[in-house]
Design an enzyme around this catalytic site. Structure first.
Site, PDB file in Angstrom:
ATOM      1  N   TYR A 115      51.975 -31.819  12.791  1.00 14.54           N
ATOM      2  CA  TYR A 115      52.840 -31.888  13.983  1.00 14.54           C
ATOM      3  C   TYR A 115      54.076 -32.761  13.800  1.00 14.54           C
ATOM      4  CZ  TYR A 115      48.968 -29.473  16.161  1.00 14.54           C
ATOM      5  OH  TYR A 115      48.000 -28.542  16.469  1.00 14.54           O
ATOM      6  N   HIS A 129      37.158 -10.363  19.173  1.00 19.92           N
ATOM      7  CA  HIS A 129      38.043 -11.408  19.700  1.00 19.92           C
ATOM      8  C   HIS A 129      39.500 -11.059  19.349  1.00 19.92           C
ATOM      9  CE1 HIS A 129      38.796 -15.354  21.438  1.00 19.92           C
ATOM     10  NE2 HIS A 129      39.848 -15.326  20.643  1.00 19.92           N
ATOM     11  N   HIS A 163      49.895 -11.974  25.468  1.00 19.37           N
ATOM     12  CA  HIS A 163      49.645 -13.101  24.559  1.00 19.37           C
ATOM     13  C   HIS A 163      49.758 -12.640  23.099  1.00 19.37           C
ATOM     14  CE1 HIS A 163      47.658 -16.826  23.126  1.00 19.37           C
ATOM     15  NE2 HIS A 163      47.179 -16.013  22.188  1.00 19.37           N
ATOM     16  N   GLU A 213      51.092 -19.973  20.169  1.00 18.67           N
ATOM     17  CA  GLU A 213      50.220 -19.544  21.270  1.00 18.67           C
ATOM     18  C   GLU A 213      50.974 -19.409  22.594  1.00 18.67           C
ATOM     19  OE1 GLU A 213      47.446 -18.407  20.553  1.00 18.67           O
ATOM     20  OE2 GLU A 213      47.264 -19.223  18.525  1.00 18.67           O
ATOM     21  N   ARG A 226      45.957 -26.272  19.614  1.00 18.16           N
ATOM     22  CA  ARG A 226      47.105 -25.388  19.828  1.00 18.16           C
ATOM     23  C   ARG A 226      47.152 -24.801  21.248  1.00 18.16           C
ATOM     24  NH1 ARG A 226      45.873 -21.014  15.315  1.00 18.16           N
ATOM     25  NH2 ARG A 226      45.773 -22.960  14.177  1.00 18.16           N
ATOM     26  N   TYR A 227      45.969 -24.481  21.791  1.00 17.49           N
ATOM     27  CA  TYR A 227      45.967 -23.841  23.119  1.00 17.49           C
ATOM     28  C   TYR A 227      46.254 -24.860  24.215  1.00 17.49           C
ATOM     29  CZ  TYR A 227      43.737 -20.165  20.385  1.00 17.49           C
ATOM     30  OH  TYR A 227      43.457 -19.220  19.430  1.00 17.49           O
TER      31      TYR A 227
END
Ligand code: X8Z
Ligand code: ZN
Length: 622
Positions: A225, A355, A385, A413, A524-525
């Site tokens: 990050y 998924h 998405h 995301e 991330r989400y």
């Protein structure tokens, strides 16, 4: 980009490379000049040549492995599993050997461009193996088996073997607490066999992380990050403290409504909420119980799930509608191959990983989605998405290989979800899904907002639970014998939820959530759910919108599209604050946009819960 995590594939190898933080002493390149001492010309020339070779080899490997992974995810058999395990091992070996080779170069003396790539090469492998002979093969076999165990998992209920989709439908629609408990517990019988291999995987992957210079894998993940891992953890705490009051209010209100419906024996009026009553297998999205918790205020007269059916939508039409949103912003349509190669519905004749995921098979034009789409509101959101991933991949396709990625994983995301926030009543009217007469009046805003909050606000502490648990596992703080208790301690602490009954010895409930066996990092989400509101607010300001944020849609707005594309085209070539600034004008992730978005709802919820004892008194987890 060999980015074989969820944005591309289900196999747990990400050579996705996302940061500028050095392994031991992270460097924030947004504030540090990496070229103070002029580097030796030879070093730079050698490093440049090495990097060109590394990118070429990774790119070739990615092209080859992606097809093998696609074949496995869309047809799970012993053969495709074996091929995927082999390709995964080969790819891990290559990535690890290049990361180790890169150690000969001193990052601090390289020009920033090269230093950034070098850093991404070192920190971007999601599940690294050490170079010990056999380690990569063992690791890859475990991750492939975990993935397949989840993908083929079934539970026999009332004499029928039910898949996760079928079990999920019961959790979403049944209002019988006994049935909910049976199905909720049933799905969790799939994961106990994963526990021992999972623990072994953690052991090997940590050895891999250590070989690359990180104390443990959690620190390696947090190095992606553009800042030091400790700083990133503080950032997460800061964002959570911004949004936590929203969640606590929603929790309080929802518990009150569940208590009214089910009574004290099933759902007491105080303390945590029973996890199986929340309309989702993992209690991560509560929109399915909208009918139970809906407000006493007027609401929209239509139901999007029903309406999609009434208007004759099928899965393909849902995806076409999602694509049309992107093209309305000025993006080029998806290539013909997308339609030929994507898996849009569940095939009847074989086992697949259902998924949802989006793939960039050749890092150029061969983008695809893999979904078991059903015609409902949830999958309408998921379509947007997934397409967000694909349109991002196309936007950065001309970047160098190591920059073919999101500015950070939360950006990846957030793209499609940001578009999803523009699915407003006005937009639904424009595309003919509702009539003028059905446009919800202003007094329906509370109800509309509650529906979004059940999806977005309920999710925030869930996301932190998943990686909070996993970071402790990866760092060795949580031992295998404590995996399940630690999971429920986090669930209680952050989400204020409890299982419907005592969990059996040997339970491995984290394994019943895709991203644990699938090894997809989950922070991330959380970042995405915060940032998508930041994007939305910035976009609506650019569009000159003056009404409430939840009524704003950027559909058809080419100017916003152009600015959004400019951010997307950057891929991972610059530190993420640069990308964020280019679209929103700010360099910080910030929860104030989501707080503003839900402000009218929070006023309502506070009034409704004024006589409740909110909170759930969980003992703090160290
Ligand atoms: O896994 C996903 C996407 C693919 S990246 C379908 N999501 C998380 C989940 O399902 O748990 C989107 C929301 C959170
Ligand atoms: Zn995604």
């Amino acid at each position: 980009m060999l980015r074989l995590s969820l944005a591309t594939s289900a196999i747990a190898l990400t050579i996705a490379l996302a940061s500028c933080a050095a392994p031991k002493e992270a460097v924030d390149v947004t504030t540090t000049t990496l070229t103070e001492a002029p580097p030796e010309a030879d070093q730079v020339a050698d490093a440049t040549a090495f990097m060109a070779r590394a990118e070429q080899e990774l790119s070739d490997m990615s092209d080859e492995a992606s097809l093998v992974f696609w074949a496995q995810a869309t047809n799970i058999t012993d053969e495709t599993n074996a091929a995927a395990a082999e390709a995964g091992a080969k790819a891990t070996k290559l990535a690890v050997s290049l990361a180790n080779e890169s150690k000969q170069f001193d990052i601090d003396t390289l020009p920033p461009e090269l230093a950034r790539k070098m850093q991404r090469l070192r920190s971007g492998i999601t599940i690294p193996a050490p170079s010990t002979p056999g380690a990569a093969d063992e690791l890859s076999k475990i991750t492939t088996d975990l993935d397949a165990t989840y993908g083929t998992g079934k539970f026999n209920y009332k004499g029928k073997d039910l898949t996760l989709d079928e079990l999920s439908t019961i959790i979403e629609t049944s209002r019988d607490p006994e049935e909910l408990k049976a199905v909720w517990e049933g799905w969790r019988t799939v994961s106990p066999p994963m526990k021992a291999p999972y623990a072994r995987m953690v052991e090997i992957a940590n050895e891999g992380a250590q070989e690359l210079g990180y104390p443990s894998l959690d620190q390696m993940w947090l190095s992606n990050y553009d800042m030091a891992p400790e700083q990133m953890e503080q950032e997460v705490d800061r964002l959570w403290s911004q949004v936590e009051p929203l969640y606590e209010e929603l929790h309080c209100y929802t518990r009150m409504k569940l208590n009214e419906k089910y009574g004290d024996d099933v759902q007491p009026a105080t303390g945590p909420i029973r996890a199986d009553l929340l309309g989702n297998m993992w209690a991560q999205d509560w929109a399915a119980i909208y009918d139970v918790v809906k407000t006493d205020t007027p609401g929209p007269s239509y139901n999007l799930t029903t309406r999609l059916g009434e208007k004759g939508y099928d899965a393909i039409r849902m995806v076409k509608t999602g694509e049309a949103f992107f093209t309305s912003l000025g993006f080029a349509p998806l290539p013909e191959t997308f339609w030929e190669r994507s898996m849009i519905t569940r095939p009847e004749d074989r086992e697949v990983v259902c998924h949802a995921s989006a793939w960039d098979v050749d890092n150029m034009d061969d983008v695809r989605i893999k979904m078991c789409t059903e015609v409902n509101e949830e999958d309408f959101d998921t379509v947007h998405h997934e397409l967000g991933h694909n349109f991002y991949q196309r936007a950065y396709k001309d970047q160098d290989f190591l920059y073919k990625d999101g500015a950070h994983d939360g950006f990846h995301e957030a793209i499609g979800d940001f578009i999803g926030l523009s699915i407003t009543p006005e937009y639904l009217k424009q595309i003919g899904l509702i009539d003028e007469s059905e446009m919800p009046p202003a007094d329906a805003d509370t109800a509309l907002l509650l529906n979004v909050a059940l999806k977005k606000v309920a999710f925030l502490p869930f996301a932190l639970t998943v990686d909070g648990w996993r970071w402790d596992v990866l760092s060795g703080k949580t031992a295998p014998e404590d995996y399940n208790d630690a999971w429920w301690a986090k669930r209680l602490e952050l989400q204020g939820i409890v299982p419907p009954g005592e969990r059996p010895a040997g339970a491995f409930d984290p394994g019943a959530k895709y991203h644990i066996p699938g090894n997809t990092p989950y922070l991330r989400y959380f970042l995405s759910y915060v940032m998508q509101f930041q994007f939305h607010k910035a976009a609506c300001e650019q569009a000159g919108w003056e009404g409430p944020l939840h009524r704003c849609s950027i559909y058809n707005n080419k100017e916003v599209g152009q600015r959004f594309n400019a951010m997307m085209e950057m891929g991972a070539s610059k530190p993420w604050p640069d990308a964020l600034e280019s679209f929103t004008g700010t360099r910080e992730m910030d929860g104030s946009a989501i707080v503003e978005y839900f402000d009218p709802l929070m006023t309502y919820l506070k009034e409704e819960t004024k006589d409740q004892t909110c909170g759930w008194d969980a003992p703090a987890v160290e």
